[in-house]
Structures are given as structure tokens and as C-alpha cells.
Write a protein that holds these residues in place. Structure first.
Motif, PDB file in Angstrom:
ATOM      1  N   ASN A 145     -11.467  -6.148  10.299  1.00  0.00           N
ATOM      2  CA  ASN A 145     -12.341  -7.294  10.563  1.00  0.00           C
ATOM      3  C   ASN A 145     -11.817  -8.587   9.955  1.00  0.00           C
ATOM      4  OD1 ASN A 145     -14.251  -5.838  12.035  1.00  0.00           O
ATOM      5  ND2 ASN A 145     -15.441  -5.303  10.225  1.00  0.00           N
ATOM      6  N   SER A 146     -10.784  -8.497   9.116  1.00  0.00           N
ATOM      7  CA  SER A 146     -10.267  -9.672   8.417  1.00  0.00           C
ATOM      8  C   SER A 146      -9.003 -10.189   9.090  1.00  0.00           C
ATOM      9  CB  SER A 146      -9.960  -9.317   6.954  1.00  0.00           C
ATOM     10  OG  SER A 146      -8.836  -8.445   6.884  1.00  0.00           O
ATOM     11  N   LYS A 147      -8.658 -11.432   8.811  1.00  0.00           N
ATOM     12  CA  LYS A 147      -7.462 -12.026   9.421  1.00  0.00           C
ATOM     13  C   LYS A 147      -6.190 -11.355   8.935  1.00  0.00           C
ATOM     14  CE  LYS A 147      -9.200 -16.536  10.774  1.00  0.00           C
ATOM     15  NZ  LYS A 147      -9.010 -18.003  10.734  1.00  0.00           N
ATOM     16  N   ILE A 148      -6.213 -10.799   7.731  1.00  0.00           N
ATOM     17  CA  ILE A 148      -5.022 -10.125   7.255  1.00  0.00           C
ATOM     18  C   ILE A 148      -4.772  -8.833   8.032  1.00  0.00           C
ATOM     19  CG2 ILE A 148      -6.025  -8.638   5.456  1.00  0.00           C
ATOM     20  CD1 ILE A 148      -3.681  -9.535   3.667  1.00  0.00           C
ATOM     21  N   GLY A 149      -5.837  -8.326   8.681  1.00  0.00           N
ATOM     22  CA  GLY A 149      -5.696  -7.104   9.457  1.00  0.00           C
ATOM     23  C   GLY A 149      -5.639  -7.325  10.948  1.00  0.00           C
ATOM     24  N   ASN A 150      -6.252  -8.418  11.433  1.00  0.00           N
ATOM     25  CA  ASN A 150      -6.278  -8.627  12.887  1.00  0.00           C
ATOM     26  C   ASN A 150      -5.580  -9.909  13.326  1.00  0.00           C
ATOM     27  OD1 ASN A 150      -8.174 -10.891  12.880  1.00  0.00           O
ATOM     28  ND2 ASN A 150      -9.800  -9.428  12.459  1.00  0.00           N
ATOM     29  N   GLY A 151      -5.178 -10.750  12.376  1.00  0.00           N
ATOM     30  CA  GLY A 151      -4.439 -11.955  12.724  1.00  0.00           C
ATOM     31  C   GLY A 151      -5.224 -12.960  13.546  1.00  0.00           C
ATOM     32  N   GLY A 152      -6.555 -12.818  13.568  1.00  0.00           N
ATOM     33  CA  GLY A 152      -7.366 -13.741  14.362  1.00  0.00           C
ATOM     34  C   GLY A 152      -7.561 -13.309  15.792  1.00  0.00           C
ATOM     35  N   SER A 153      -7.340 -12.026  16.096  1.00  0.00           N
ATOM     36  CA  SER A 153      -7.525 -11.508  17.453  1.00  0.00           C
ATOM     37  C   SER A 153      -8.947 -11.761  17.918  1.00  0.00           C
ATOM     38  CB  SER A 153      -7.230 -10.004  17.472  1.00  0.00           C
ATOM     39  OG  SER A 153      -7.455  -9.459  18.745  1.00  0.00           O
ATOM     40  N   ALA A 154      -9.091 -12.239  19.164  1.00  0.00           N
ATOM     41  CA  ALA A 154     -10.399 -12.668  19.675  1.00  0.00           C
ATOM     42  C   ALA A 154     -11.424 -11.542  19.654  1.00  0.00           C
ATOM     43  CB  ALA A 154     -10.247 -13.211  21.093  1.00  0.00           C
ATOM     44  N   PHE A 289      -8.411  -7.867  -3.549  1.00  0.00           N
ATOM     45  CA  PHE A 289      -9.198  -8.180  -4.739  1.00  0.00           C
ATOM     46  C   PHE A 289     -10.032  -9.442  -4.535  1.00  0.00           C
ATOM     47  CE2 PHE A 289      -6.414  -5.147  -6.821  1.00  0.00           C
ATOM     48  CZ  PHE A 289      -7.298  -4.530  -7.703  1.00  0.00           C
ATOM     49  N   TYR A 290      -9.523 -10.378  -3.733  1.00  0.00           N
ATOM     50  CA  TYR A 290     -10.322 -11.551  -3.372  1.00  0.00           C
ATOM     51  C   TYR A 290     -11.598 -11.123  -2.648  1.00  0.00           C
ATOM     52  CZ  TYR A 290     -11.871 -15.446  -0.443  1.00  0.00           C
ATOM     53  OH  TYR A 290     -12.644 -16.386   0.208  1.00  0.00           O
ATOM     54  N   LEU A 291     -11.464 -10.164  -1.707  1.00  0.00           N
ATOM     55  CA  LEU A 291     -12.634  -9.675  -0.984  1.00  0.00           C
ATOM     56  C   LEU A 291     -13.618  -8.996  -1.933  1.00  0.00           C
ATOM     57  CD1 LEU A 291     -10.919  -8.170   2.196  1.00  0.00           C
ATOM     58  CD2 LEU A 291     -12.245 -10.282   2.054  1.00  0.00           C
ATOM     59  N   ARG A 292     -13.090  -8.312  -2.929  1.00  0.00           N
ATOM     60  CA  ARG A 292     -13.963  -7.631  -3.898  1.00  0.00           C
ATOM     61  C   ARG A 292     -14.717  -8.632  -4.767  1.00  0.00           C
ATOM     62  NH1 ARG A 292     -17.364  -6.203  -6.418  1.00  0.00           N
ATOM     63  NH2 ARG A 292     -17.571  -4.409  -7.827  1.00  0.00           N
ATOM     64  N   VAL A 293     -14.018  -9.643  -5.246  1.00  0.00           N
ATOM     65  CA  VAL A 293     -14.620 -10.568  -6.207  1.00  0.00           C
ATOM     66  C   VAL A 293     -15.445 -11.646  -5.516  1.00  0.00           C
ATOM     67  CG1 VAL A 293     -14.122 -12.274  -8.005  1.00  0.00           C
ATOM     68  CG2 VAL A 293     -12.812 -10.142  -7.896  1.00  0.00           C
ATOM     69  N   ARG A 294     -14.877 -12.288  -4.507  1.00  0.00           N
ATOM     70  CA  ARG A 294     -15.526 -13.425  -3.876  1.00  0.00           C
ATOM     71  C   ARG A 294     -16.490 -13.038  -2.762  1.00  0.00           C
ATOM     72  NH1 ARG A 294     -13.241 -18.336  -5.133  1.00  0.00           N
ATOM     73  NH2 ARG A 294     -15.123 -19.118  -4.093  1.00  0.00           N
ATOM     74  N   GLN A 295     -16.179 -11.963  -2.031  1.00  0.00           N
ATOM     75  CA  GLN A 295     -17.032 -11.537  -0.922  1.00  0.00           C
ATOM     76  C   GLN A 295     -17.932 -10.355  -1.290  1.00  0.00           C
ATOM     77  OE1 GLN A 295     -17.066 -13.285   1.908  1.00  0.00           O
ATOM     78  NE2 GLN A 295     -15.439 -14.641   1.175  1.00  0.00           N
ATOM     79  N   GLN A 296     -17.811  -9.884  -2.523  1.00  0.00           N
ATOM     80  CA  GLN A 296     -18.634  -8.769  -3.003  1.00  0.00           C
ATOM     81  C   GLN A 296     -18.486  -7.519  -2.126  1.00  0.00           C
ATOM     82  OE1 GLN A 296     -20.512  -8.948  -6.032  1.00  0.00           O
ATOM     83  NE2 GLN A 296     -19.140 -10.728  -6.133  1.00  0.00           N
ATOM     84  N   MET A 297     -17.243  -7.198  -1.769  1.00  0.00           N
ATOM     85  CA  MET A 297     -16.962  -6.004  -0.970  1.00  0.00           C
ATOM     86  C   MET A 297     -16.338  -4.953  -1.879  1.00  0.00           C
ATOM     87  SD  MET A 297     -15.433  -7.597   2.560  1.00  0.00           S
ATOM     88  CE  MET A 297     -16.462  -8.603   3.646  1.00  0.00           C
ATOM     89  N   PRO A 298     -17.079  -3.898  -2.225  1.00  0.00           N
ATOM     90  CA  PRO A 298     -16.565  -2.890  -3.159  1.00  0.00           C
ATOM     91  C   PRO A 298     -15.265  -2.238  -2.702  1.00  0.00           C
ATOM     92  CG  PRO A 298     -18.926  -2.616  -2.829  1.00  0.00           C
ATOM     93  CD  PRO A 298     -18.470  -3.617  -1.824  1.00  0.00           C
ATOM     94  N   HIS A 299     -15.082  -2.106  -1.387  1.00  0.00           N
ATOM     95  CA  HIS A 299     -13.880  -1.449  -0.875  1.00  0.00           C
ATOM     96  C   HIS A 299     -12.763  -2.448  -0.581  1.00  0.00           C
ATOM     97  CE1 HIS A 299     -17.033   1.577  -0.064  1.00  0.00           C
ATOM     98  NE2 HIS A 299     -16.070   2.443  -0.266  1.00  0.00           N
TER      99      HIS A 299
END
Length: 332
Positions: A145-154, A289-299
Motif C-alpha cells: 500500500n506504500s510508495k516504497i512497495g508500489n511506486g505510486g501504481s494507480a 521504522f518511519y511507518l512504525r514511529v510516525r504512522q503508528q504501524m506496529p508492523h
């Protein structure tokens, strides 16, 4: 044979299936309860399931005769759709492709038909709402779901509706599908993007729905996820070779991953050879780690590692295909 005339809110549903006993029963039950009109047809094209899926499909068919079991001897999804549409599709204006392991909101098919009628598009695609159950699936969902994984795919982001070059296949006009030759059955993966290229080349429009989407469950193990993205990479390379196109910008960075990792062996002679792979790994882990700290995503931290698996597999598959060092084609 006299052409069957069905209501405007009815179409053919095609579900490719291969060893989906954990999902197929629930999907067929939900469709059977929601689609009350007798004109619907639900064709499950099974590629030789060995896990009991066939028994579940046939039991559902005995209860609801609109559900049809279709043997798919070629096993691949592309062949499953082609076979089902060739055999049953000429009685309908549209068909909807569904994934056996997906979840669909109420009114999904009707909204797709409405989108097609409103826009005149030959194909209506949808965004994926990716979710998981175990830790690997949840982390994969975050990565995808993130840009690092999908590159902005529509189709990896919820849409308000619009014309696109490619998306997750949902509804297609039967006449158009047959006119362009259907799916290329030499593709075990990425057959949807290959067909979308031919549709656009022939002058047809592709619309991504802003009124509905589907829920997708990622692979539940790292090994299965690696195999999936290895095949995705191979499929993308085959598309490029067949149509003599260039990769999209969002695909070019992942292409460098396998060469960068392979190049680390040169660090034995020149230390800077490790820098590209280190920057890539640091970026993925840091984003997790940004997703964990800033987005509160445990995984989040695990999602960073999963993104590395996806990148490495996709890049490896791409270069194996481009160099023609292809492993045996898989239908998984």
C-alpha cells in the motif's frame, strides 16, 4: 444458438481457481446470496485443484445452478478467463473477473457495469484495498500500500475515478475482449498489463472505478511472496520484450536492486561496491521504522524488510527473463 438477453445489471462472472479451499466457498456463498436474478452466470474455471476446492465448487453448483464448474486443463489464469469467455461470454455484454481469494463489497458488479455504461470504457479496473491476517500478510499489505512497495501504481491507491493505462482487472466488454484476442496464454503472470497495452493500442479506454474496490489478501509466507514477485518481474520483462517498450519510471529503480546486490561481491576488491545495496537496504529499513514511529504501524519495520523481498524478487525475475535464464513457468 439464440442469443440470451439479460438485464442491464447482469453479466458473466469468471473466477479462476487453483487450490483455494480456504476462500472459494465463502466467495460463492456471498455471490449466490447477493445476486438474486436468474440471469447471472458464475463460472469457476479450476486449474486442477488438489485441496478439495473442486468438491466445494461442485457442491455450490448443486445448490445454485447459476454456478458452473469449468475444467481448465492449461491451469493458468489467462487460459481460465479465455476459456470461460469463449464458452459462455457471447451471451453477455460484459464479464467480471474475480479472484478466488479476494473479498468484494455488495453491489460490486453492478457498480462496475454502471461505470462502463457511464464512461463507455471497454475495461473498468479497480483499486486494491490490501489487508492481511498473520504478521507476514499485514507487513506485506503495508508495503504494497506504500510508495516504497508500489511506486505510486494507480490501482494500489484508492481512486476517485479516471482513465488509466493499467489497473487490477475487474470488468471488460466481451466483444472488445474477443476482438483483441483475449489474454496471451503464454503469460503466467502480468497477462493483465499485456492485455491493457493491446487495448490502448487498439484505441480502447480503461477506467479505474471511483465507486468500488476489492479487498486483496497478500501471500501468507515470505517464500510465496518471493515467488509471486519473481513471476511479476518475469512477466513485466516479457511485456517489454514483446511490445518493445521501456519500463515505467517507477519500475526503473527496483530494476537496479538485483545488480546492486550482486555487485556487493566486488567489495572484496573495492569497498564502494557495497554502497548501492547499502543505500537501498537502509532506505527500506528506515522507511519501515518511519511507518512504525510516525504512522503508528506496529508492523512497519517488518514491512520494510518485506519491501526488500519484493524488490529483490521482482528485479531478479526481470533480469532472468531479459537474459532468458528462465525457471520453469509456474501457474502458482
Amino acid at each position: 444458438m439464440k442469443k440470451h438477453v439479460c438485464p442491464e445489471d447482469c453479466c458473466l462472472i469468471v473466477i479462476p481457481c487453483l487450490d483455494e479451499r480456504n476462500y472459494i466457498g465463502a466467495l460463492l456463498s456471498a455471490l449466490s446470496m447477493e445476486l438474486q436474478a436468474p440471469d447471472w452466470r458464475i463460472v469457476v474455471a479450476d486449474g486442477g485443484s488438489k485441496d478439495g476446492s473442486q468438491d466445494i465448487i461442485k457442491a455450490a453448483s448443486a445448490i445454485d445452478p447459476r454456478i458452473i464448474f469449468l475444467d481448465n486443463p492449461k491451469r493458468l489464469q489467462s487460459a481460465a478467463i479465455n476459456l470461460a469467455v469463449a464458452r459462455y461470454g457471447r451471451d453477455f455484454e460484459y464479464f467480471v473477473r474475480m479472484d478466488a481469494h479476494g473479498e468484494y463489497p455488495k453491489g460490486y458488479c453492478q457498480r462496475l457495469i454502471a461505470d462502463a455504461e457511464m464512461t463507455g470504457a471497454a475495461s473498468v479496473v479497480v483499486a486494491l484495498e490490501t489487508t492481511g491476517f498473520n504478521a507476514i500478510q499485514k507487513a506485506a499489505a503495508i508495503a504494497q500500500n506504500s510508495k516504497i512497495g508500489n511506486g505510486g501504481s494507480a490501482h494500489r491507491n484508492l481512486s476517485t475515478g479516471g482513465y488509466v493505462d493499467h489497473g487490477h482487472h475487474a470488468l471488460m466488454h466481451v466483444g472488445t475482449f474477443l476482438a483483441v484476442g483475449g489474454y496471451d496464454e503464454t503469460f503466467s503472470h502480468n497477462e493483465d498489463a499485456e492485455l491493457d497495452f493491446r487495448l490502448r493500442k487498439a484505441g480502447y479506454k480503461i477506467w479505474i472505478s471511483g465507486t468500488t474496490c476489492m479487498v486483496y489478501h497478500p501471500r501468507a509466507s515470505v517464500a510465496a511472496l518471493f515467488r509471486q514477485y519473481l513471476n511479476y518481474g518475469r512477466g513485466r520483462a516479457r511485456n517489454i520484450r514483446k511490445h518493445k517498450t521501456m519500463p515505467a519510471l517507477r519500475q526503473m529503480l527496483p530494476l537496479t536492486v538485483a545488480p546492486a546486490v550482486a555487485g556487493t561481491v566486488l567489495a572484496l576488491f573495492y569497498w564502494a561496491a557495497i554502497v548501492p545495496a547499502f543505500v537501498w537496504a537502509f532506505t527500506c529499513v528506515g522507511y519501515g521504522f518511519y511507518l512504525r514511529v510516525r504512522q503508528q504501524m506496529p508492523h512497519g519495520p517488518l514491512a520494510g524488510l518485506i519491501a526488500m523481498v519484493m524488490h529483490m524478487a521482482w528485479s531478479t525475475g526481470f533480469w532472468l527473463e531479459m537474459l532468458s535464464l528462465r525457471p520453469k513457468r509456474s501457474a502458482s
